[in-house]
Design a protein around this motif. Structure first.
Motif, PDB file in Angstrom:
ATOM      1  N   LEU A   1      -1.739  -0.093  -3.350  1.00 56.24           N
ATOM      2  CA  LEU A   1      -2.798  -0.798  -2.367  1.00 56.24           C
ATOM      3  C   LEU A   1      -4.002  -0.671  -3.136  1.00 56.24           C
ATOM      4  CD1 LEU A   1      -2.160   0.247   1.045  1.00 56.24           C
ATOM      5  CD2 LEU A   1      -1.175  -1.932  -0.128  1.00 56.24           C
ATOM      6  N   GLY A   2      -4.199  -0.024  -4.174  1.00 52.64           N
ATOM      7  CA  GLY A   2      -5.500   0.315  -4.964  1.00 52.64           C
ATOM      8  C   GLY A   2      -5.524  -0.593  -6.247  1.00 52.64           C
TER       9      GLY A   2
ATOM     10  N   GLY B   1      -2.780  -1.769  -7.766  1.00 53.44           N
ATOM     11  CA  GLY B   1      -1.819  -2.647  -7.608  1.00 53.44           C
ATOM     12  C   GLY B   1      -2.612  -3.937  -7.130  1.00 53.44           C
ATOM     13  N   LEU B   2      -3.335  -3.951  -6.250  1.00 52.70           N
ATOM     14  CA  LEU B   2      -3.951  -5.168  -5.525  1.00 52.70           C
ATOM     15  C   LEU B   2      -5.383  -5.608  -5.808  1.00 52.70           C
ATOM     16  CD1 LEU B   2      -2.486  -4.832  -1.960  1.00 52.70           C
ATOM     17  CD2 LEU B   2      -1.448  -6.157  -3.869  1.00 52.70           C
ATOM     18  N   ALA B   3      -5.756  -4.652  -6.542  1.00 51.69           N
ATOM     19  CA  ALA B   3      -7.455  -4.757  -6.973  1.00 51.69           C
ATOM     20  C   ALA B   3      -7.468  -6.016  -7.958  1.00 51.69           C
ATOM     21  CB  ALA B   3      -7.770  -3.536  -7.641  1.00 51.69           C
ATOM     22  N   ARG B   4      -8.740  -6.942  -7.733  1.00 52.67           N
ATOM     23  CA  ARG B   4      -8.936  -7.872  -8.446  1.00 52.67           C
ATOM     24  C   ARG B   4     -10.411  -7.741  -8.756  1.00 52.67           C
ATOM     25  NH1 ARG B   4      -5.948 -13.053  -7.373  1.00 52.67           N
ATOM     26  NH2 ARG B   4      -3.849 -12.524  -6.427  1.00 52.67           N
TER      27      ARG B   4
ATOM     28  N   LEU C   1       4.470   0.625 -11.675  1.00 52.39           N
ATOM     29  CA  LEU C   1       4.556   1.294 -10.590  1.00 52.39           C
ATOM     30  C   LEU C   1       3.529   0.880  -9.525  1.00 52.39           C
ATOM     31  CD1 LEU C   1       6.006   3.768  -9.352  1.00 52.39           C
ATOM     32  CD2 LEU C   1       4.146   5.336 -10.322  1.00 52.39           C
ATOM     33  N   ALA C   2       2.253   0.742 -10.321  1.00 53.42           N
ATOM     34  CA  ALA C   2       1.143   0.244  -9.196  1.00 53.42           C
ATOM     35  C   ALA C   2       1.510  -1.136  -8.622  1.00 53.42           C
ATOM     36  CB  ALA C   2      -0.044   0.378 -10.090  1.00 53.42           C
ATOM     37  N   LYS C   3       1.742  -2.097  -9.545  1.00 51.24           N
ATOM     38  CA  LYS C   3       1.919  -3.316  -9.135  1.00 51.24           C
ATOM     39  C   LYS C   3       3.174  -3.567  -8.250  1.00 51.24           C
ATOM     40  CE  LYS C   3       2.924  -8.117 -10.878  1.00 51.24           C
ATOM     41  NZ  LYS C   3       2.975  -8.887 -12.215  1.00 51.24           N
TER      42      LYS C   3
END
Length: 315
Positions: free
Chosen positions: A151-152, A154-157, A228-230
Motif C-alpha cells: 500500500l506504500g 506499490g501504490l505511491a504516485r 513484490l511491492a506492486k
C-alpha cells in the motif's frame, strides 16, 4: 561511435513500428486506447520488465546471454519477503533482494568468465537453481508482501505517475548514459566486438564480464523487490517467461546477438512493442495468442535484419 552508428538505423525503424502501432490502435479504439488512464497502464506494465531488459542489453552487447533473470527476480522477491517478515524492516528486505540478485549475477559472471563455461549453460543452470531455491524457501506457495510495502511503494504516485515507474525510468536513463558515455560502456562494446583485441588493448575482460553479469543480477534483484511491492505477492510461478521477454525486447530494439552493437534506447522501444500489442489486442477483443505470433515474427525479422546488416558491412 561505430557501435552506435551501426545500431541507429534499426532503432529508427523499430521506433517507427512502435509509433505505427500506437497510431493504429488509437484509430481503431479512439475512446479507450489513447486515454491517459490506458497510457499510464502501459508504462506501468513495462516498467519492471525494462529493468531486466536493460541489464540484458549489457550482457548481450558482450556477446553473452542471461537466461536466469526471471528466476533471480523470483528468488530476490522471496528473499525480500522472508527478511521483511522476520525483521519487520522494509529496508532490510529491499537490501536482501539486491544482495540476492547481485550474488546470482556475480556467480554467473565468475562461472562464465573464470570457469570458461558457456553463458547459455551457466545461466540455464542458475535459472533452475534460483527458481528451485525460491520454491524450497516457500514450499511452492506465494508469500504476501507486508501491507505497508504494497500500500506504500506499490501504490505511491508522484505527479500522477506510479513511483515504481519513476524509479525504473531513472535507473534506465542512468544506465543508458553509462553505456554510451563512460569507459565501462566502451569496454562493454569492445568485449562484444572482439574480446581478444579488447584484452590486448588493456581491458580486464574477465573482471568486466563479472561486473556486467553482476549488474544484470542486481537489476533482477531490484525488479524482484519492486514486483513484490506492486503485486503484493512473490509470484513464484508468474515470471517463467521474463527472461525470454527481456531477450526479445533487447533484440527487437536493435542489439545484436553477435555482440558489439546496441543501445538502451532501442531496448526501451523493444520493451514497449509487445506491451502495446498486448494492450491493444485486449481492448479490441483480439485473441491474446496473436500477440505471441506477432512478437515472434518481429523478433525473427529483427535478427534477420541484423544478420543482413552484418553481411553487408563485412562485404
Amino acid at each position: 561511435m561505430k557501435h552506435l552508428r551501426l545500431g541507429a538505423p534499426q532503432v529508427v525503424w523499430i521506433g517507427l513500428v512502435l509509433a505505427g502501432l500506437v497510431v493504429a490502435f488509437s484509430v481503431l479504439a479512439p475512446r479507450t486506447f489513447p486515454t491517459s488512464f490506458n497510457l499510464l497502464n502501459l508504462v506501468s506494465d513495462a516498467a519492471i520488465l525494462l529493468l531486466l531488459a536493460t541489464g540484458m542489453t549489457y550482457v548481450i552487447i558482450t556477446a553473452g546471454i542471461d537466461l536466469s533473470v526471471g528466476g533471480v527476480l523470483v528468488f530476490s522477491a522471496v528473499s525480500a519477503a522472508k527478511v521483511m517478515e522476520a525483521t519487520g524492516s522494509l529496508a532490510l528486505g529491499a537490501l536482501a533482494a539486491l544482495v540476492a540478485g547481485l550474488a546470482w549475477g556475480v556467480l554467473n559472471g565468475v562461472l562464465i568468465a573464470m570457469g570458461r563455461i558457456p553463458a547459455l549453460i551457466v545461466t540455464l543452470g542458475t535459472l533452475g537453481m534460483s527458481l528451485g531455491g525460491a520454491l524450497l524457501l516457500t514450499g511452492g506457495v506465494d508469500l504476501r508482501a507486508p501491507t505497508e510495502l504494497n500500500l506504500g511503494l506499490g501504490l505511491a504516485r508522484w505527479l500522477g505517475v506510479p513511483v515504481i515507474v519513476w524509479i525504473c525510468a531513472a535507473i534506465t536513463a542512468a544506465l543508458a548514459l553509462m553505456l554510451a558515455r563512460t569507459r565501462f560502456g566502451r569496454h562493454t562494446y569492445a568485449i562484444g566486438s572482439n574480446a581478444e583485441a579488447a584484452r590486448r588493448g588493456g581491458v580486464a575482460v574477465r573482471a568486466h564480464l563479472v561486473k556486467v553479469y553482476g549488474l544484470a543480477g542486481l537489476l533482477a534483484g531490484l525488479a524482484g523487490c519492486l514486483s513484490l511491492a506492486k503485486y503484493g505477492i512473490t509470484g513464484v510461478s508468474a515470471h517463467s517467461t521474463d527472461n525470454l521477454q527481456a531477450i526479445a525486447a533487447v533484440v527487437i530494439g536493435g542489439t545484436s546477438l553477435f555482440g558489439g552493437v546496441g543501445t538502451v534506447a532501442g531496448t526501451v522501444i523493444g520493451v514497449f512493442i509487445p506491451v502495446v500489442l498486448q494492450n491493444g489486442f485486449q481492448i479490441l477483443g483480439v485473441r491474446p495468442f496473436w500477440q505471441q505470433v506477432v512478437v515472434g515474427a518481429v523478433l525473427v525479422a529483427a535478427v534477420y535484419v541484423d544478420q543482413w546488416r552484418r553481411r553487408a558491412r563485412d562485404h
